[in-house]
Design a protein around this motif. Structure first.
Motif, short mmCIF file in Angstrom:
data_model
loop_
_atom_site.label_atom_id
_atom_site.label_comp_id
_atom_site.label_asym_id
_atom_site.label_seq_id
_atom_site.Cartn_x
_atom_site.Cartn_y
_atom_site.Cartn_z
N LYS A 1 -14.50 86.31 -40.45
CA LYS A 1 -14.67 87.56 -39.69
C LYS A 1 -14.84 88.71 -40.67
O LYS A 1 -14.05 88.91 -41.60
N LEU A 2 -15.88 89.51 -40.46
CA LEU A 2 -16.20 90.64 -41.33
C LEU A 2 -16.37 91.91 -40.49
O LEU A 2 -16.75 91.83 -39.32
N PRO A 3 -16.12 93.07 -41.08
CA PRO A 3 -16.32 94.32 -40.34
C PRO A 3 -17.79 94.52 -39.96
O PRO A 3 -18.69 93.96 -40.61
N ARG A 4 -18.03 95.33 -38.96
CA ARG A 4 -19.40 95.66 -38.57
C ARG A 4 -20.10 96.34 -39.75
O ARG A 4 -19.54 97.24 -40.38
N GLY A 5 -21.31 95.92 -40.06
CA GLY A 5 -22.04 96.47 -41.20
C GLY A 5 -21.84 95.70 -42.49
O GLY A 5 -22.43 96.02 -43.52
N VAL A 6 -20.98 94.67 -42.44
CA VAL A 6 -20.77 93.77 -43.58
C VAL A 6 -21.20 92.38 -43.15
O VAL A 6 -20.84 91.93 -42.05
N ALA A 7 -21.97 91.71 -43.98
CA ALA A 7 -22.49 90.39 -43.58
C ALA A 7 -22.70 89.50 -44.79
O ALA A 7 -22.72 89.96 -45.93
N GLN A 8 -22.87 88.22 -44.50
CA GLN A 8 -23.14 87.22 -45.53
C GLN A 8 -24.59 86.74 -45.44
O GLN A 8 -25.20 86.77 -44.37
N LEU B 1 -24.49 82.41 -52.21
CA LEU B 1 -23.96 83.09 -51.03
C LEU B 1 -23.48 84.46 -51.45
O LEU B 1 -22.78 84.59 -52.47
N VAL B 2 -23.87 85.48 -50.71
CA VAL B 2 -23.43 86.85 -51.03
C VAL B 2 -22.86 87.51 -49.79
O VAL B 2 -23.14 87.10 -48.66
N GLU B 3 -22.05 88.55 -50.02
CA GLU B 3 -21.61 89.45 -48.97
C GLU B 3 -22.08 90.85 -49.32
O GLU B 3 -22.01 91.25 -50.50
N ILE B 4 -22.60 91.57 -48.33
CA ILE B 4 -23.13 92.91 -48.56
C ILE B 4 -22.46 93.89 -47.61
O ILE B 4 -22.17 93.55 -46.45
N ASP B 5 -22.21 95.08 -48.11
CA ASP B 5 -21.59 96.14 -47.32
C ASP B 5 -22.61 97.25 -47.11
O ASP B 5 -23.02 97.92 -48.07
N THR B 6 -23.04 97.44 -45.87
CA THR B 6 -24.04 98.48 -45.56
C THR B 6 -23.43 99.61 -44.73
O THR B 6 -24.17 100.43 -44.18
N ARG B 7 -22.12 99.68 -44.62
CA ARG B 7 -21.48 100.71 -43.81
C ARG B 7 -21.77 102.10 -44.39
O ARG B 7 -21.89 102.25 -45.62
N ALA C 1 -31.26 89.66 -49.30
CA ALA C 1 -32.14 90.10 -48.21
C ALA C 1 -31.66 89.57 -46.86
O ALA C 1 -31.65 90.30 -45.86
N CYS C 2 -31.25 88.29 -46.83
CA CYS C 2 -30.76 87.73 -45.57
C CYS C 2 -29.47 88.41 -45.13
O CYS C 2 -29.27 88.69 -43.94
N ALA C 3 -28.58 88.67 -46.08
CA ALA C 3 -27.32 89.34 -45.75
C ALA C 3 -27.57 90.74 -45.22
O ALA C 3 -26.95 91.18 -44.24
N TYR C 4 -28.49 91.45 -45.87
CA TYR C 4 -28.81 92.82 -45.43
C TYR C 4 -29.36 92.81 -44.00
O TYR C 4 -28.96 93.62 -43.16
N GLY C 5 -30.27 91.89 -43.72
CA GLY C 5 -30.83 91.81 -42.37
C GLY C 5 -29.77 91.55 -41.32
O GLY C 5 -29.78 92.14 -40.23
N ARG C 6 -28.81 90.68 -41.62
CA ARG C 6 -27.74 90.40 -40.67
C ARG C 6 -26.79 91.59 -40.53
O ARG C 6 -26.25 91.84 -39.46
N ALA C 7 -26.60 92.35 -41.63
CA ALA C 7 -25.66 93.47 -41.60
C ALA C 7 -26.20 94.64 -40.78
O ALA C 7 -25.44 95.30 -40.06
N VAL C 8 -27.50 94.90 -40.87
CA VAL C 8 -28.07 96.07 -40.18
C VAL C 8 -28.75 95.68 -38.87
O VAL C 8 -29.16 96.55 -38.10
N GLY C 9 -28.89 94.38 -38.63
CA GLY C 9 -29.50 93.93 -37.38
C GLY C 9 -31.00 93.97 -37.36
O GLY C 9 -31.62 93.86 -36.30
#
Length: 785
Positions: free
Chosen positions: A594-601, A616-622, A740-748
């Motif tokens: 479980k990750l906060p909204r705007g954070v994704a893998q 595997l990466v985690e990105i924070d776009t908040r 790139a995949c993590a960013y797309g999932r984080a921002v929708g």
């Protein structure tokens, strides 16, 4: 940033022997022992994969990849790879491949030390000067150096060891089997000892005939290869004693710089104030060379003053009217049409744009040249010195054997030093002035007139019906990559010999480095390049980062359309051989937590250079991360943005010789992938990059490199391969794709241009193109030189 390296898991037992690679050994006439090897035979066939679903159309890289081509090209002159033993017991190897910070001198030293049972400190690896007889053995690139050179070097070292043992056995009147060797000292059962150094002259008395294939040390007895060792040049690097071209003090060689044009490949029409500049303090010479106006002076500070004062009229270069917008239009117009979709299938199709990015290394271009009427001597960190020597000789009008090119250690490269522009400038200026020169490219030279990764557009189409992917097509259109540095000869020659068809250089490299890792049915991947004359190069990992990023983004989109988790979808469709790295990366990286909204893998896989890898990466776009303040306060217009907070890199390797070096490559490659995914690019306007320094080029920095990054090695399952694979470029593509995949999932929303922060509104104020050197770049230069 912290880095953690897990210990490699136990490897399966390996059959000893050389497989289908065979070697002949030679003793070479010399005052002390010197030996060489010759490599013959075919490449080892890769294992055949079995997979469920609709297998993809086979690709060339599945059976014969770039590493195979480079290794094959080196075979004819492998007998010229030598080791020698001196009277002091030091083992020396003049490496045909260059050291640019990647650690190859350490890895080669480990190979020799292991096979000869000598301490690592007793091995000295230097860089060979340009030797035309080495042919393609003197090429540093393609992450192939250790893969191609380790086994012939092991054979040469083993021959040297056995010759020493045989010499000791003859002198003591005992059999070879009664002797052992440790730390470079041979021991007999009765307690007698002899060092390698004491036997070197006697061992050299053998004739120059082939010798019996020596026994190679089994992997179970390794004490150096596969263990963590300090770099052999680490102390010199951190104490400032390591010598680069800029450190040389060649008699009479004075600082020299070049005033360059307002656009790429512009040529000098006229110089309005040449005589005036020639009278400036410290200036000794001013003259026109191919790439601009060269100035030689007593100090670099005086050079810079003179270069800034020059008033030059220019003929525009061939891309003077090009910009990001015009190049992108040409790429779209040149994209090969997609094949028709299967009847009734659903279609996903996207365009992914990758902008130019600079290939400038940390050490900017520097070369020393001393050209005389009948000879020339050059010092430069060249990765293909034979080609450099040949082209310098042609430019100077000298025979090839009149030019000596000393290969210097380089401060970074990853493609840049495949070209030798600084050495050509230095040679031409020295000939023009009739005096030795120490020529330096300043940072803006390298960013604007140096080499770039070409701009490209990847159009990707996938078709599916229900939960079955029916086809996958990728049409990659790029500004042409300049392969005019010798690599092209390898590719075209190898293609002909291996009956691979009439491949062009670019197509050959593309087909030998790109493949599909998923069972997506009918698969095609083609390259089309447009002839725009930008200064480009085969930058680290060449086509793969752009190609793999587009592929993995499409995988995520297919998973979304089918209502599946991205990892679940990958495990369902990936070929089985990639499941271990995927599962381990997901396990160690905590996929699905479980990750906060705007954070994704994000997760991605790759397979090159005889290794498989998952990142595997985690990105924070908040917003609080993207817009946060940085302390200390950065320069005006400083870009922050999304931050990659975690990275897990899992490698299933062919064989890791130098764990420290391999891990360093994974860390660097991952940061490269982050940079080209998020922040690092060139903006082209009127035929010139607007970026003029690292201040403008936003490579991965402390604020956006992962604080938590792990490298984990799975056991080697490539039992047929006893040689190591390449590490220098391996991590770049999966890192870019995962980010790139993590960013797309984080921002929708899936990103379609890279880097993601590449915008029309610049985050900096561009340096002027004329005069070309910002005042801030001159600070301290006169003191430093």
């Amino acid at each position: 940033m912290t880095s953690h390296r897990a210990s490699p898991e136990p490897e399966p037992a390996e059959k000893e022997g050389t497989g289908r690679r065979q070697f002949l050994g030679y003793l070479i006439a010399a005052p002390t022992l010197a030996v060489a090897t010759r490599l013959v035979g075919d490449v080892v066939n890769p294992p055949t994969a079995t997979a469920a679903g609709l297998p993809p159309t086979p690709s060339l890289a599945d059976h014969y990849d770039l590493s195979d081509a480079l290794t094959d090209s080196a075979r004819p002159t492998a007998n010229l790879i030598t080791v020698s033993v001196g009277k002091d017991g030091t083992v020396h190897h003049a490496s045909p491949v260059s050291e640019n910070g990647q650690g190859i001198t350490t890895s080669l030293s480990m190979v020799i030390a292991e096979e000869m049972s000598v301490p690592l400190r007793k091995v000295k690896v230097t860089l060979a000067k340009a030797r035309p007889e080495l042919l393609f053995n003197q090429l540093t690139g393609g992450s192939n150096n250790l893969h191609a050179k380790s086994e012939p070097l092991r054979i040469a070292a083993a021959i040297a060891r056995e010759q020493m043992m045989a010499t000791a056995a003859r002198q003591w009147g005992v059999s070879r089997d009664q002797l052992t060797v440790r730390d470079g000292v041979i021991r007999a059962a009765d307690g007698r000892t002899a060092s390698y150094g004491s036997l070197a002259e006697a061992a050299a008395a053998s004739s120059t005939t082939p010798v019996e294939m020596p026994p190679l040390k089994p992997r179970s007895e390794y004490t150096i290869i596969g263990t963590k060792q300090d770099r052999v040049d680490a102390l010199d690097m951190v104490t400032g004693r390591k010598v680069y071209a800029g450190d040389l003090k060649i008699p009479g060689a004075l600082p020299t710089m070049v005033h360059r044009g307002p656009d790429i490949r512009a040529t000098v029409k006229s110089v309005a104030n040449r005589d005036e500049v020639a009278m400036m303090p410290g200036v000794t010479d001013v003259g026109v060379i191919t790439n601009g106006v060269a100035v030689r002076a007593r100090t670099f500070g005086q050079c810079i003053d003179a270069v800034r004062a020059l008033k030059v009229n220019w003929n525009p270069g061939p891309v003077a009217n090009e910009s990001d917008e015009t190049v992108l239009k040409k790429l779209k117009d040149a994209t090969v049409p997609m094949p028709p979709a299967p009847p009734g299938a659903k279609v996903l199709e996207f365009d992914f744009v990758n902008y130019f990015s600079s290939n400038t290394p940390l050490e900017t271009g520097f070369a020393v040249a001393d050209v005389r009427p009948d000879s020339a001597e050059i010092w430069y960190a060249s990765k293909i010195p034979i080609i450099a020597m040949q082209e310098i000789a042609q430019r100077l009008g000298l025979p090839q054997n009149a030019v000596t090119l000393h290969v210097m250690h380089g401060g970074g490269s990853f493609g840049r030093r495949l070209f030798h522009d600084p050495a050509m400038d230095a040679a031409e200026a020295s000939q023009l002035f009739g005096k030795p020169v120490r020529l330096m490219w300043h940072r803006s030279d390298d960013f604007r007139h140096g080499r770039q990764h070409p701009m490209a557009l990847s159009r990707v189409r996938a078709t599916y019906s229900g939960d079955q992917v029916l086809s996958y097509a990728q049409h990659h259109t790029s500004v042409e990559t300049d392969f005019g540095h010798g690599l092209g000869e390898i590719i075209t020659g190898t293609a002909a010999k291996q009956d691979l068809g009439n491949l062009s250089v670019a197509q050959g490299i593309y087909q030998m480095t790109t493949k599909t890792f998923y069972n997506f049915g009918v698969t095609e991947s083609v390259l089309n390049e447009i002839p725009l004359e930008f200064w480009t190069t085969s930058m680290r990992n060449v086509y793969s980062p752009n190609v793999r990023c587009a592929q993995e983004l499409m995988v995520d989109q297919l998973a979304k359309e089918m209502g599946k988790d991205p990892l679940e979808f990958r495990l369902a469709y990936a070929k089985e051989e990639y499941h271990p790295v995927l599962k381990k990366a997901a396990e160690l990286g905590g996929w699905g937590r479980k990750l906060p909204r705007g954070v994704a893998q994000g997760i991605a896989i790759a397979d090159e250079y005889k290794h498989r890898i998952a990142t595997l990466v985690e990105i924070d776009t908040r917003p609080e991360t993207v817009n946060r303040k940085v302390t200390p306060a950065p320069e005006e217009g400083y870009v922050t943005g999304p931050r990659v907070t975690k990275a897990m890199v899992v490698v299933q390797s062919a064989h890791v010789y130098d764990p420290n070096g391999f891990e360093a490559m994974m860390l660097g490659g991952t940061n490269d992938g982050i940079a080209i995914a998020l922040t690092f690019s060139n903006h082209i306007k009127d035929g010139l990059p607007l970026e003029g320094s690292w201040d403008n080029g936003y490579y991965t920095r402390q604020w956006n490199t992962p604080r938590d990054i792990h490298v984990h090695f799975l056991p080697n399952t490539h039992e047929a391969r006893r040689t190591p694979g390449g590490a220098g470029e391996l991590a770049v593509a999966p890192a870019m794709a995962a980010v790139a995949c993590a960013y797309g999932r984080a921002v929708g929303k899936m990103p379609t241009k890279f880097p993601i922060n590449h915008n029309d509104e610049l985050p900096f104020h561009p340096f002027p193109t004329q005069p070309p050197i910002p005042q801030s770049h001159t600070d301290g230069l006169e003191r430093a030189y």
